[in-house]
Design a protein around this motif. Structure first.
Motif, PDB file in Angstrom:
ATOM      1  N   TRP A 153       0.840  -1.205   0.000  1.00 54.33           N
ATOM      2  CA  TRP A 153       0.000   0.000   0.000  1.00 54.33           C
ATOM      3  C   TRP A 153       0.873   1.252   0.000  1.00 54.33           C
ATOM      4  N   ALA A 154       1.945   1.228   0.788  1.00 53.09           N
ATOM      5  CA  ALA A 154       2.843   2.386   0.835  1.00 53.09           C
ATOM      6  C   ALA A 154       3.376   2.691  -0.560  1.00 53.09           C
ATOM      7  N   ARG A 155       3.697   1.656  -1.328  1.00 54.52           N
ATOM      8  CA  ARG A 155       4.210   1.887  -2.678  1.00 54.52           C
ATOM      9  C   ARG A 155       3.196   2.624  -3.547  1.00 54.52           C
ATOM     10  N   ARG A 156       1.922   2.375  -3.302  1.00 53.85           N
ATOM     11  CA  ARG A 156       0.881   3.050  -4.101  1.00 53.85           C
ATOM     12  C   ARG A 156       0.870   4.553  -3.850  1.00 53.85           C
ATOM     13  N   PHE A 157       1.432   4.978  -2.712  1.00 53.61           N
ATOM     14  CA  PHE A 157       1.530   6.411  -2.440  1.00 53.61           C
ATOM     15  C   PHE A 157       2.911   6.963  -2.765  1.00 53.61           C
ATOM     16  N   LEU A 158       3.944   6.156  -2.483  1.00 50.67           N
ATOM     17  CA  LEU A 158       5.304   6.695  -2.526  1.00 50.67           C
ATOM     18  C   LEU A 158       5.959   6.617  -3.897  1.00 50.67           C
ATOM     19  N   VAL A 159       5.628   5.590  -4.661  1.00 49.71           N
ATOM     20  CA  VAL A 159       6.286   5.438  -5.965  1.00 49.71           C
ATOM     21  C   VAL A 159       5.414   6.086  -7.034  1.00 49.71           C
ATOM     22  N   GLU A 160       5.958   7.071  -7.693  1.00 52.33           N
ATOM     23  CA  GLU A 160       5.180   7.870  -8.646  1.00 52.33           C
ATOM     24  C   GLU A 160       4.497   7.009  -9.711  1.00 52.33           C
ATOM     25  N   ARG A 161       5.250   6.059 -10.258  1.00 52.13           N
ATOM     26  CA  ARG A 161       4.688   5.240 -11.340  1.00 52.13           C
ATOM     27  C   ARG A 161       3.502   4.431 -10.854  1.00 52.13           C
ATOM     28  N   ILE A 162       3.610   3.896  -9.641  1.00 53.98           N
ATOM     29  CA  ILE A 162       2.540   3.036  -9.131  1.00 53.98           C
ATOM     30  C   ILE A 162       1.362   3.882  -8.655  1.00 53.98           C
ATOM     31  N   ARG A 163       1.654   5.088  -8.186  1.00 54.53           N
ATOM     32  CA  ARG A 163       0.580   6.012  -7.840  1.00 54.53           C
ATOM     33  C   ARG A 163      -0.249   6.311  -9.091  1.00 54.53           C
ATOM     34  N   TYR A 164       0.439   6.485 -10.205  1.00 53.38           N
ATOM     35  CA  TYR A 164      -0.242   6.814 -11.461  1.00 53.38           C
ATOM     36  C   TYR A 164      -1.215   5.714 -11.887  1.00 53.38           C
TER      37      TYR A 164
END
Lengths: 498, 238
Positions: free
Chosen positions: B123-134
């Protein structure tokens, strides 16, 4: 009007995942095919009035015909493993060039029309109708995918973006949004027999000239036969091999191999093309019709074997699909693989000692090898695991003294596309092609700096044409690129072989 | 008793949706033809090789390991922990409890924490990593929230507000033979059960279909034998 100047991105010492640059490639799209071109293939000439309805209907049809499409559209969890794997994303930073985002252009429409969740809660699950804007995005971004399948290697479910790109192109063809470059070429194959539209007499002329040139160089009668009945082997090559540089040097290489080994071979004017752009537009029927020409030529000439020249996607179609499309091949010599790659043939002759090399003739070259995506990820060679990596390198080492591989994460099944595959080798897409070549250029620069590499061999006509064009943008010499059989041709011992 | 009846019906409905929904999808996947051979390198040449590849893919997440070590770490820890937790939960559905489940019991407790840690990482990656947030959609977040809530409410029953586990087991055993027993009315338990039922119900209509999907992926489940064996899908024969 002069075309806008294209600038290559700077080569970095270490590959860096770019920061997202939304919309940075939104202006990149190929020319739409003319009515004449589309209609010749049985597609509507231009965008039909009820395009929305027809597109959704076609999507439904494809979902029923392709397990890959159905499973891939359902299975993605948006984990992000593929997001930094596409050469076009790495070169452009456009987020819609991340494989998952590219797939989602189709997936959101699939969700809206074919899933319960998407029909009930479109916003929640990211479902969206196929609007004019979405269709525009399809045309742009599915023409920024070279169907190289690098992303599918890394996907935990093996989701293959190429399958989704092909489906999108198939749907667009059905509603009259065909792409000019690809569809025009397919038309030429049906009409004339090859992608370049080179008619039979011109082909014969070219080959005669080549015979004379090789005679001048070697003093030997190395033949380039065409439509010769009674030959044992039909060789099907990409038509660029007939006159484009550096492609011709590979054709000369094949001819010398057959000469040295004493195998009777022939080209065919009916099937003067190994390439099969039916693959690129995901159209089974087109692909089958193009492949059928090879079967017809082989049967008419009465050959016992079919060998495919240096052409990446052609080898995928031949190796993986021919048996399904135009098989069975029980009428050919079962002692040889059907079809056989020219590298398999050459490698076999080397193993048996039937041909040999004066390797020092290639001593001015320090060679590396670029694995072409369709060969690397969609085919095999030699009947051994990873043979498609082992055989070409084995041939290069047999013909050259100096060979260095590029970084392991950029070769074999991890190889980067040249940037021009999948029907994108068209001038109006030059910016995309230059930027898409960035990851390969970075890997090349490493071996150029470390080992003085000055020749990148490959076994794909599209790779050769693409690199010839984009190498200068990265300050490399365009003559660095060439075929494996160019190296073979320059060093093979001809004449008496004892 | 109304509560028991409500949850009993909820679980029957959720189980029915899960079973029927998955069956429909699996039959659809199995019946849809694969017209051409499209295995991805490194593709094994034999069926047994394919089984071995699938096993590595499903147990070790081999492709993901090659793609991204962080996603692999969080994803694998979450799935492995979830498997242990599920095995441990079998003790509430079996009498006598199976030997294997007894062995898994102590690990299963800690696996609850590992599962939450894995989900938190993803879940943290969905906020922290720009590509995955996109690429993240509301449903991606919703699914993770659901898993966090299920894990947290489960752990709460163990460490904060213990529930009457004997009564719960009686309820579950009764549920399976249509003999409804009273369900303890503890808030943590009711939340836990309701969310599990929700997860079961959305399974066949969501990206959780990756679970059956991976077994039907032509890129992974086909053998590299196209020259040796003529591949003909039923639709291509016509």
């Amino acid at each position: 009007m002069a075309a806008p100047e294209v600038h290559a991105p700077a080569l970095k010492e270490y590959p860096v995942i770019p920061i997202l640059a939304a919309g940075s490639m939104a202006a990149s799209k190929p020319y739409v095919a003319s009515e004449k071109i589309n209609e010749a293939l049985g597609f509507p000439g231009k965008l039909v009035d009820d395009w929305h309805g027809r597109a959704i209907a076609k999507m439904g049809e494809l979902l029923g015909e392709s397990r890959a499409l159905r499973v891939y559209l359902d299975s993605c969890v948006h984990c992000g493993a593929c997001t930094d794997k596409c050469h076009y994303f790495l070169g452009t930073g456009d987020p819609k060039n991340m494989p998952v985002a590219r797939q989602d252009l189709v997936r959101k429409v699939y969700r809206r029309h074919f899933t319960l969740a998407g029909k009930l809660f479109p916003k929640l699950v990211g479902a969206e109708d196929l609007t004019q804007d979405v269709l525009e995005d399809w045309y742009k971004y599915f023409n920024q995918c070279s169907e190289c399948r690098r992303c599918s290697v890394y996907c935990p479910y093996g989701i293959d973006t190429a399958e989704i790109t092909m489906a999108a192109k198939e749907i667009m063809d059905t509603i009259g949004m065909g792409q000019k470059y690809t569809n025009e070429i397919i038309g030429k194959v049906h009409k004339i027999g090859n992608n370049l539209g080179l008619p039979g007499p011109a082909l014969k002329n070219t080959l005669e000239t080549m015979e004379e040139e090789v005679k001048e160089e070697t003093g030997l009668d190395v033949r380039f036969p065409v439509d010769e009945p009674g030959a044992e082997v039909l060789v099907v090559v990409p038509s660029a091999d007939f006159f484009a540089e550096p492609h011709v040097y590979s054709l000369i290489g094949y001819a010398k191999v057959f000469h040295a080994a004493g195998i009777r071979w022939t080209l065919s004017s009916h099937a003067s093309e190994a390439g099969n752009f039916g693959l690129f537009i995901g159209n089974y029927e087109q692909m089958r019709k193009i492949a059928l020409r090879v079967r017809e030529a082989a049967q008419e000439l009465g050959v016992r074997r079919i060998v495919v020249g240096e052409c990446g996607h052609a080898w995928r179609v031949a190796y993986s699909f021919w048996n399904t499309l135009i098989g069975p091949f029980d009428w050919l010599d079962a002692r040889h693989p059907v079809p056989q790659h020219i590298c398999e043939l050459t490698w076999d002759l080397i193993q048996r000692g039937a041909i040999s090399f004066e390797r020092e003739k290639n001593d001015h070259r320090i060679v590396t090898f670029h694995d072409s995506c369709n060969v690397a990820r969609g085919s095999g060679m030699g009947g051994i695991p990873r043979g498609q990596f082992i055989l070409p390198r084995g041939i290069i080492r047999a013909a050259c003294n100096h060979f260095h591989d590029m970084a392991p994460e950029t070769i074999h099944e991890h190889t980067f596309c040249c940037g021009g595959g999948g029907g994108l080798l068209s001038d109006e897409l030059l910016e995309l092609r230059v930027k898409g070549a960035l990851p390969r250029m970075e890997a090349l620069k490493q071996v150029v700096d470390a080992h003085g590499v000055n020749f990148m061999a490959t076994i794909c006509a599209i790779c050769k044409a693409q690199f010839s064009k984009v190498l200068p943008y990265y300050k490399f010499d365009m003559e660095m690129i060439g075929g494996v059989h160019q190296l073979v041709g320059d060093a093979i011992r001809l004449g008496r072989n004892d | 008793m109304l509560l028991s009846a409500l949850f009993a019906c909820l679980f029957y409905a959720a189980a029915a949706v899960l079973a029927a929904g998955l069956a429909v999808k699996i039959v659809l996947y199995a019946r849809t033809p694969a017209p051409l051979k499209i295995p991805t390198t490194p593709a094994p040449a034999t069926r047994s090789g394919v089984l071995w590849r699938m096993l590595r893919e499903v147990v070790l997440f081999e492709s993901l390991f090659g793609a991204n070590k962080w996603i692999w770490l969080f994803g694998w820890v979450f799935h492995a922990a979830l498997a242990l937790v599920l095995v441990r939960h079998l003790r509430y559905f079996t009498q006598p409890v199976w030997g294997l489940v007894e062995i898994a019991q102590p690990f299963g407790i800690y696996a609850g924490f590992a599962m939450l840690a894995g989900v938190a990482g993803l879940w943290a990656r969905r906020f922290l990593v720009e590509r995955i947030r996109y690429i993240s959609t509301y449903s991606d977040h919703f699914m993770l929230a659901l898993l966090v809530a299920i894990g947290a409410s489960g752990l709460a029953m163990k460490y904060v507000a213990r529930t009457d586990i004997v009564a719960l087991k009686a309820f579950m055993l009764g549920l399976m033979v249509f003999d409804w027993q009273p369900l303890p009315a503890d808030p943590a338990l009711l939340v836990h059960l309701a969310l599990v039922a929700a997860l079961m119900a959305v399974f066949p209509a969501s990206k959780l279909l990756h679970a059956p999907g991976v077994f039907f992926s032509p890129g992974r489940n086909q053998a590299d034998d196209s020259r040796e064996r003529r591949h003909l899908a039923p639709s291509a024969r016509g």
